[in-house]
Design a protein around this motif. Sequence first.
Motif, PDB file in Angstrom:
ATOM      1  N   GLU A 435       0.848  -1.195   0.000  1.00 15.41           N
ATOM      2  CA  GLU A 435       0.000   0.000   0.000  1.00 15.41           C
ATOM      3  C   GLU A 435       0.879   1.239   0.000  1.00 15.41           C
ATOM      4  OE1 GLU A 435      -2.093   0.941   3.683  1.00 15.41           O
ATOM      5  OE2 GLU A 435      -1.004  -0.655   4.710  1.00 15.41           O
ATOM      6  N   PRO A 437       2.648   4.397   1.194  1.00 14.34           N
ATOM      7  CA  PRO A 437       2.882   4.901   2.549  1.00 14.34           C
ATOM      8  C   PRO A 437       2.038   6.139   2.835  1.00 14.34           C
ATOM      9  CG  PRO A 437       4.953   4.382   1.464  1.00 14.34           C
ATOM     10  CD  PRO A 437       3.895   4.297   0.413  1.00 14.34           C
ATOM     11  N   THR A 438       1.371   6.136   3.981  1.00 15.76           N
ATOM     12  CA  THR A 438       0.541   7.284   4.351  1.00 15.76           C
ATOM     13  C   THR A 438       1.333   8.202   5.282  1.00 15.76           C
ATOM     14  OG1 THR A 438      -0.465   5.941   6.088  1.00 15.76           O
ATOM     15  CG2 THR A 438      -1.663   6.122   4.017  1.00 15.76           C
ATOM     16  N   ASP A 463       1.118   1.677   8.568  1.00 13.63           N
ATOM     17  CA  ASP A 463       0.643   1.037   7.333  1.00 13.63           C
ATOM     18  C   ASP A 463       0.782  -0.474   7.508  1.00 13.63           C
ATOM     19  OD1 ASP A 463       0.188   3.547   6.152  1.00 13.63           O
ATOM     20  OD2 ASP A 463       2.267   3.680   5.503  1.00 13.63           O
ATOM     21  N   ASN A 466       2.441  -3.080   4.809  1.00 15.59           N
ATOM     22  CA  ASN A 466       3.819  -2.865   4.364  1.00 15.59           C
ATOM     23  C   ASN A 466       4.745  -3.444   5.427  1.00 15.59           C
ATOM     24  OD1 ASN A 466       3.137  -1.507   2.025  1.00 15.59           O
ATOM     25  ND2 ASN A 466       3.270   0.524   2.960  1.00 15.59           N
ATOM     26  N   TYR A 486       9.466  -0.909   8.055  1.00 12.58           N
ATOM     27  CA  TYR A 486       8.119  -1.114   8.570  1.00 12.58           C
ATOM     28  C   TYR A 486       8.115  -2.405   9.386  1.00 12.58           C
ATOM     29  CZ  TYR A 486       5.390   2.194   5.664  1.00 12.58           C
ATOM     30  OH  TYR A 486       4.832   3.309   5.084  1.00 12.58           O
TER      31      TYR A 486
END
Length: 549
Positions: A435, A437-438, A463, A466, A486
């Motif tokens: 996904e 990265p936010t 996240d 990840n 992560y």
Amino acid sequence: MTRRIVRTVIQVGTLATILLFFAYLLDNRYRVLPTSIHNQIPSHHPGLIVTDINVKTCSSLNVFSSCAPDSDQWQMIDKELYLGSIWFSKAYVYVLRMKEEELGHGDKVVLDVRISRLDPALTDKTESREKWESRNGGIWLKRSAKHADSDSKDAVTAVDILFGADAVEPRLGWEVKDLPLLLDTAGETQESRLTVRRGQPVKIEKVVPRIRKDGKFKIMQAADLHLSTGFGTCRDTDPDGKDGNRCDADTKTLEFVGRLLDEEKPDLVVLSGDQVNGETAPDAQSAIFKFAELFIQRRIPYAAIFGNHDDEGSLPRTAQMEILQGLPYSLSEAGSNTIDGVGNYFVEVLAPGHSQHSALTLYLLDTHSYSPDEAHYKGYDWIKPNQIKWFKDTASTLKRDHSKYSLIHLDMAFIHIPIPEYTDQNAIRVGQYREPPTAPTFNSGFKNALVEHGVMVVSCGHDHVNDYCALSQSLESQKPELWMCYAGGSGYGGYGGWGGYDRRLRFFELDTDEARITTWKRVESKDGDERKKKLDRQIIVDGGKVVND
């Protein structure tokens, strides 16, 4: 006639509203903070003995009903026993305490508490000669008027409330009752459980983490546990392969973490945020106690920071950190209240033996929650300038102390929300990228500060799907300068879909003799072989330098 009737109805309605308002004020006048959050406030200081316990209920449908105590001497434990699940009804536990030196020969003290529908003397033959006193909520008290009993370790000195059939009590000297309080359970979603402490508070000795004799030190990073009040509900998983089967999220999460604690035997656990799934945790304390018990039982030190969901439940960050700071084996600290966030601190891991030199420093920082300026920077918050200044000042000071260490000193950092550099599409990655990265859209420059002060690894959560490590390289020389990892989501209460993703935990093993850091992941997979593997094992630091193994 019609006008007179309308006027009368309005007057009655107004009177009812006024009565409800004063009942509300009366109720709130007697509220006190729970013992678990403020053990040192005057009402809970050493020397107080519990002399009585009771439950009182009230209804908003009855203007003459009030949850206020019968006298000022009773204190309310500020946890509504239905957790707000019954809008028209509330219930609270009240406790009566006296100073030990003020107890007279006729004053009774509580020596034991049971929860039962029947007199314990009738159901337990060993209690046949004891007299139990009945209270509301199925509470039975064994009280004694003998003043000498108040000095014993058996006297009850504090009372608290936890919730859920899976509630545990990790505090030293405390005991959670096996049965929940017997309330009108219509609409009640969580079992409320009485927990009591006998004797005076047990002093918590601060644990000092230390490198093992073989020069190694292992860290488990647990990200995004997403624990609830009660069992919780699994998200994005069908563990038994059959749709519709019940899946208790917290049970599976705690079993997974417990299994790897026993298999990997880490020396320290870092909890990198979202331990509590705020929206499903109307009592955050009960959720915190569940993960803390795992480490306390095994005598493993642990350090926590917060994520964006932790304080979306019943307690703010400050209250949660105060709970953590009062638990055995916890290294968690609130940090300075003059900088942004709660939980900006560092942990020093000492060299083997009796050395007082630090071999490893772990920096932990609060990455906050959501953007304070959504109009210009959508998404998530960022590490603030005064936090970065604190880090720089602290790292500079510690570096002078670390220069006395004979080997290469190592530094790592842990955060919850990834920094913007995690979004670099050109970075070398090892692991799964599932996904985007936010990270915050505003870059406050924390990555540059980490590199400048010799931190070689930073690891985050947030996240869930990840689990990669990304290598950041110098723009000028293209030399490796920082690994950004992560952990991957570990909790079944948080999302974890995205193509059959298994919950996982990240490990870091440090070899101080070689100034080496090796990392890998372990997963909770249906595949027995996968469960045993160390996935994506890689050396990320060697000889005190960032390397691409």
